[in-house]
Motif scaffolding. Structure first.
Motif, PDB file in Angstrom:
ATOM      1  N   LYS A 309       0.858  -1.184   0.000  1.00 12.25           N
ATOM      2  CA  LYS A 309       0.000   0.000   0.000  1.00 12.25           C
ATOM      3  C   LYS A 309       0.887   1.225   0.000  1.00 12.25           C
ATOM      4  N   THR A 342      -7.866   2.434  -2.807  1.00 15.77           N
ATOM      5  CA  THR A 342      -8.611   1.708  -1.773  1.00 15.77           C
ATOM      6  C   THR A 342      -9.788   2.532  -1.276  1.00 15.77           C
ATOM      7  N   GLU A 349      -3.602   0.347  -3.479  1.00 18.93           N
ATOM      8  CA  GLU A 349      -3.117  -1.001  -3.181  1.00 18.93           C
ATOM      9  C   GLU A 349      -2.524  -1.562  -4.465  1.00 18.93           C
TER      10      GLU A 349
END
Lengths: 562, 499
Positions: A309, A342, A349
């Motif tokens: 992430k 996200t 992500e």
């Protein structure tokens, strides 16, 4: 940088369109590849072996493409096409899946403890219901070769063996035995050899002889057997002839033995992700189990997808652009890094597929975003970094002499035949004398100087050696010209504000030195410390450098003045 | 001194030229003045030395001249004529005739001309008598024509016959065609070659005439030194960096440990560059013995396990590999040491550069040696971007006279992103690589202890390549090493990279 050769028409067919050479070159540039050469088999053979040998060879146009050293996923036509198609948005990156066998137990490779002494790791996988064609087969063999040359470090870290699974039966045993105890018919031979015989047989093999040293001195050699005692391979040297792959092969057993298990996993992932495309269920790979001597069992291939992430702000800030989170996710997806926002702030992500082992840090993801954005579309800005410049002191001794720069002599424990020098130079004089010898046609007098570093051993330094800056000058003429060299010293000292007095300044006094003619050599003292010598060279020295005229010279340490 | 000795001839010559419209031939002048031709040639030369008083064009012509024998005949008559006139009416005994110097040749010629007869039955031996009253001595007359320079009246055949008898010879004569020069004058003064201290002191220069200089000739070469082209180009690069506010790094350490050359740069220990085939390893001192221990542990960890946001390379990192001493393969080893040093203090932005030797175990050819000079620039600051790197490269290369740049993604173990710098070559009509650049990896910077938000951008190129292009050198051995071509060093102009 590895170079991959692909047939142009085959490449265009797989890409679903044609390009002019210029267009394809441009595409490569954008994607970080380099279209190094446009050639053909015929042209290559003709260049290397002469026109007569090339007469029957193929005219098919080949593209030689330079691929970055960490992009193992671009080392074959299949990978190149996939990478470029995803980059051009004409294909979605495939998902690679590890599957269990449709019936029965997975293939098993059992490692025995003897391998610890020579090559302790192994990984394995199965490609089911694959369809080879001549082109696919050639590419399959070529990829193994490219991996061996690059990530496998010439098979020392990893060696790949591929086998027709229908000719052998598991479980397989990976063990190590004394060379005299290993006997089998190796690939493309007609009879059995012991490992000892093989090593001498391959001494003269232009290809295999480069790998012999990896195991040659070991008491035991690695070997893989099937349950009936058939030799699959003797890694990292040669496979057995029995299990060799043909165009008719339907099921492939792949094993990689290694000294570095991380790299073995990467290599196996590359082999199966590239060629599972041709399985009846594309991009699926049948798992195999590897059992270590301690009983631990691992399933391969790993085909691991990792999730990272990061924020779009990070990418914008590092690259120097200002794009939306969605746009950045799209850019990354075009680099085979499936990404999505996200919804939590500007978080993205990113999924790193098993083909992208080069992605080990967020900065690698950032680079891919920049590549997809196009390096040359990024606005060029000026950093506001405020600094004041400083320079290292370089004495400006413009004394009316030529300054040839000469190579430092270095050398060392390297074993190659290229080495001509054995030591780092500790004096500048020989270089200047060689320069005169190479320029004897020039009118006299020749007056040369050099200011350069020599290397001296020094225990007080972390590496045990240090540089020392020297000043060397020679005067080569019909008369020795000691007064010229002496005058040069006086002028140098004057420029460096050192007076001609004993003690606080500089002086010279008679010295003995076999480099110089007896009675024509003096030592230079600066503030009471010896810094070098000057004088008329000994005729033996002059002769040895193949010179014919008298010559005077000066060499001194100038570290005290820096 | 010709001018002094033959002033009379020179003045006479000048008066002769003054009288004619076109010019005079030096041979004719010599003949008319009755002096040797060389005297006139001398006068011409001394006049030429004075400038453009006269113009003298060298001519060559062929003409006929009497031989010694021919001259004798012209004066005394041909041998046969002399035989004829030696014979009295009562005749002459043949034996008497043969005693004369011209007797033998003259007798046979006179016989064939039927001027005389022999009475062999004469009492007292053979006797010669005239057969004609008088004779016409044509040979003599022809030679006299030649002597008076009236050769035109003779036919070629006649001349060749006389030549055959060795009475005539053909000679090439060089002469001057002399005419008035631009500054023609019949009075001449002696010209001074140079201004002297005396002339300056007493003002006599005002009355003097000075010999003109030959501006076509080359001057005297000054006794001066010559810097090697590589040094000149290096000076320019240093200048550019200094103008851009970069500080020079101390690079006086050719021997480097693998730790600083590779490990600190996050270059894995199995990397091909760390092979004997690419790098020179030292046998003595073989190992480095001192490292910043904490830092070394962090480097080990980031290689073998990862950390600082990195997966690492996941291999068994060995101190033994890091200890191996080598000849540094790039000056980036120095940059690593400098950045480590920087990280040990409170961070302030820096701009560093260096230009020094690096060593690679390369295959030697016309463009590669086992050592070369690397030019390197490094900037460390908070928040630097890839755009900043491209911007600063643009400024740097503009100072080198290169404005058209583009960047290609590349791979380098210690930079990410990495970019190859290409410039458009107007001559070759294509893009050529001019350098390498990138942003140092966090795995390199963070273990050193640099703040997380500090970026370090860097680029490098070789010094030799631009020097070879600048000075048109095709073989690197002519540029670097003892086989350097000193004439090339002497002749190479100053270096201005932007032009």
């Amino acid at each position: 940088m590895p170079t991959v050769g692909v047939k142009r028409d085959l490449l265009f067919k797989a890409l679903g369109r044609t390009y002019t050479d210029e267009e394809f070159d441009e595409l490569c540039f954008e994607f970080g590849l380099e279209l190094d050469e446009i050639t053909s088999e015929k042209e290559i053979i003709s260049r290397e072996q002469g026109d007569s040998k090339a007469s029957g060879a193929s005219d098919t146009i080949l593209y030689k493409i330079d691929v970055p050293a960490n992009r193992y996923d671009l080392l074959c036509l299949e990978g190149l096409v996939r990478g470029l198609q995803v980059f051009k948005n004409t294909l979605e990156a495939p998902r690679y899946r590890r599957v269990s066998p449709s019936s029965g137990e997975p293939q098993k490779l059992v490692i025995t403890k003897e391998t610890a002494a020579v090559r302790p790791h192994a990984v394995a996988a199965v490609l089911r219901n694959i369809t080879f064609t001549q082109e696919r087969y050639d590419s399959f063999i070529e990829l193994q070769e490219k991996l061996h040359q690059n990530i496998c470090r010439l098979r020392s870290l990893v060696a790949i063996g591929t086998h027709d699974l229908d000719t052998i039966s598991g479980p397989f045993t990976y063990t190590a035995k004394p060379p005299g105890d290993i006997s089998f018919k190796p690939l493309n031979q007609t009879k059995e050899y012991t490992a000892t015989q093989l090593m001498s047989l391959y001494k003269t093999d232009s290809h295999l002889r480069h790998y012999l040293h990896i195991i040659e001195d070991k008491p035991v050699y690695p070997v893989i057997y099937d349950s009936n005692g058939i030799v699959l391979s003797m890694p990292p040297i040669i496979n057995g002839d029995h299990s060799k792959i043909t165009l008719k092969t339907k099921n492939v057993f792949i094993e990689c033995t290694a000294t570095d298990v991380t790299k073995a996993k990467i290599v196996l992932d590359m082999m199966v992700t590239m060629f599972s495309e041709y399985c009846s269920q594309p991009f699926t790979v049948e798992e195999a189990e590897v059992v270590y001597p301690d009983g631990k069992t691992y399933k391969y291939p790993e085909l691991a997808y990792r999730k990272e992430k990061l924020s779009s702000e990070f990418i914008n800030r590092k690259v120097g652009i200002n794009e939306s989170t969605e746009k950045i996710a799209q850019l990354l997806t075009r680099m085979c890094l499936l990404s999505q926002a996200t919804g939590v702030g500007d978080e993205i992500e990113v999924e790193i597929p098993p083909t992208r082992s080069d992605i080990i840090h967020a900065c690698d993801i950032m680079e891919d975003a920049a590549m997809a954005y196009g390096f040359n579309n990024i606005p060029r800005t000026t950093p506001r970094t405020y600094t004041v410049a400083n320079q290292q002191f370089v004495p400006s001794l413009f004394l009316g002499h030529s300054c040839p720069l000469r190579q430092i002599v270095a050398h060392l424990s390297s074993l190659t035949t290229l080495c001509h020098h054995q030591v780092a130079r500790t004096t500048l004089l020989p270089g200047l004398l060689k320069t005169i010898a190479a320029n004897r046609k020039m009118p006299l007098p020749l007056k040369l100087f050099e200011i350069s570093d020599v290397v001296l051993k020094d225990e007080t330094k972390d590496v045990g050696a240090r540089n020392s800056r020297r000043f060397c000058a020679v005067y080569y003429n019909k008369s020795p010209g000691f007064e010229v060299i002496h005058g040069l010293l006086d002028r140098t000292m004057q420029l460096l504000e050192v007076k001609s007095v004993r003690g606080d300044g500089y002086h010279i006094q008679a010295a003995d030195d076999s480099t110089f003619f007896p009675g024509r050599c003096a030592e230079i003292f600066v503030r009471g410390k010896s810094v070098g010598r000057l004088g008329v060279l000994h005729p033996d020295v002059i002769n040895r450098f193949e010179l014919t005229m008298p010559c005077s010279a000066l060499e001194m340490d100038i570290e005290p003045f820096l | 001194n010709w001018v002094m000795a033959d002033t009379g001839v020179v003045e006479t010559l000048l008066r002769l030229i003054e009288k004619v419209d076109d010019g005079v031939d030096s041979l004719e002048v010599a003949a008319s003045l009755g002096v040797d031709h060389q005297v006139i040639v001398g006068a011409v030369k001394s006049l030429q030395a004075l400038g453009d008083i006269i113009s003298a064009e060298l001519r060559s012509s062929k003409h006929w001249e009497l031989t010694e024998e021919g001259t004798e005949i012209a004066e005394q008559g041909s041998h046969e004529a002399r035989v004829f006139s030696s014979i009295p009416l009562e005749g002459l005994a043949q034996s008497e005739l043969m005693k004369l110097s011209f007797g033998k040749i003259g007798f046979s010629k006179a016989m064939s001309n039927k001027w005389i007869r022999v009475d062999k039955s004469h009492e007292g031996g053979p006797r010669i008598f005239k057969t004609v009253e008088s004779i016409d001595d044509q040979v003599r007359e022809k030679l006299l024509l030649v002597k008076k320079a009236n050769t035109a009246q003779l036919e070629e055949k006649e001349k060749n016959e006389l030549k055959k008898r060795k009475l005539l010879s053909e000679v090439t004569v060089k002469s001057y065609w002399i005419s008035k020069g631009i500054s023609f004058s019949t009075t001449i003064t002696k010209q001074e070659t140079e201004l002297t201290p005396e002339m300056v002191a007493n003002g006599s220069w005002k009355e003097k005439k000075f010999k003109p200089y030959n501006f076509e000739a080359m001057g005297v070469a000054p006794d001066c030194g010559h810097l090697h082209p590589l040094m000149k180009v290096r000076t320019q690069f240093r200048q550019i960096f200094l103008e851009m506010g970069f500080t020079e790094m101390p690079t006086n350490n050719f021997i480097e440990s693998s730790f600083w050359n590779f490990d600190s740069l996050f270059q894995p220990q199995q990397h091909p560059a760390r092979d004997q085939h690419d790098t020179f390893f030292l046998s003595d001192p073989a190992l480095a013995h001192e490292f910043p221990q904490d830092y070394l542990e962090r480097v080990k960890k980031v290689h073998s396990e990862g950390g600082f946001g990195s997966q690492g390379y996941k291999y068994d990192w060995k101190i033994e590999e890091a200890q191996k001493n080598i000849l540094r393969t790039h000056t980036t080893a120095v940059s690593a040491r400098m950045l480590y040093k920087l990280a040990q203090q409170k961070f302030t932005p820096v701009k560093y550069f260096s230009i020094d030797r690096v060593f690679r175990n390369e295959t030697l050819d016309a463009t590669h040696l086992a050592e070369f000079h690397q030019i390197e620039g490094v900037v460390a600051d908070y928040g630097l971007t890839l755009g900043d790197l491209m911007g600063i490269l643009h400024q740097f290369f503009t100072k080198l006279g290169i404005t058209k740049l583009r960047f290609k993604p590349a791979y380098n173990p210690y930079t990410e992103p990495s970019m190859e710098v290409f410039s458009y070559h107007e001559g070759l009509k294509k893009w050529v690589e001019v350098g390498n650049s990138g942003v140092f990896r966090p795995e390199m910077l963070l273990p050193m202890g640099l703040p997380e938000d500090v970026s370090v951008i860097a680029w490098g190129l070789s010094l030799e390549r631009p020097t070879m292009i600048k000075y048109g050198i095709n073989n690197i051995r002519e540029l670097v090493g003892h086989k350097v071509n000193l004439q090339m060093v002497y002749d190479s102009p100053i270096c201005r990279l932007e032009s």
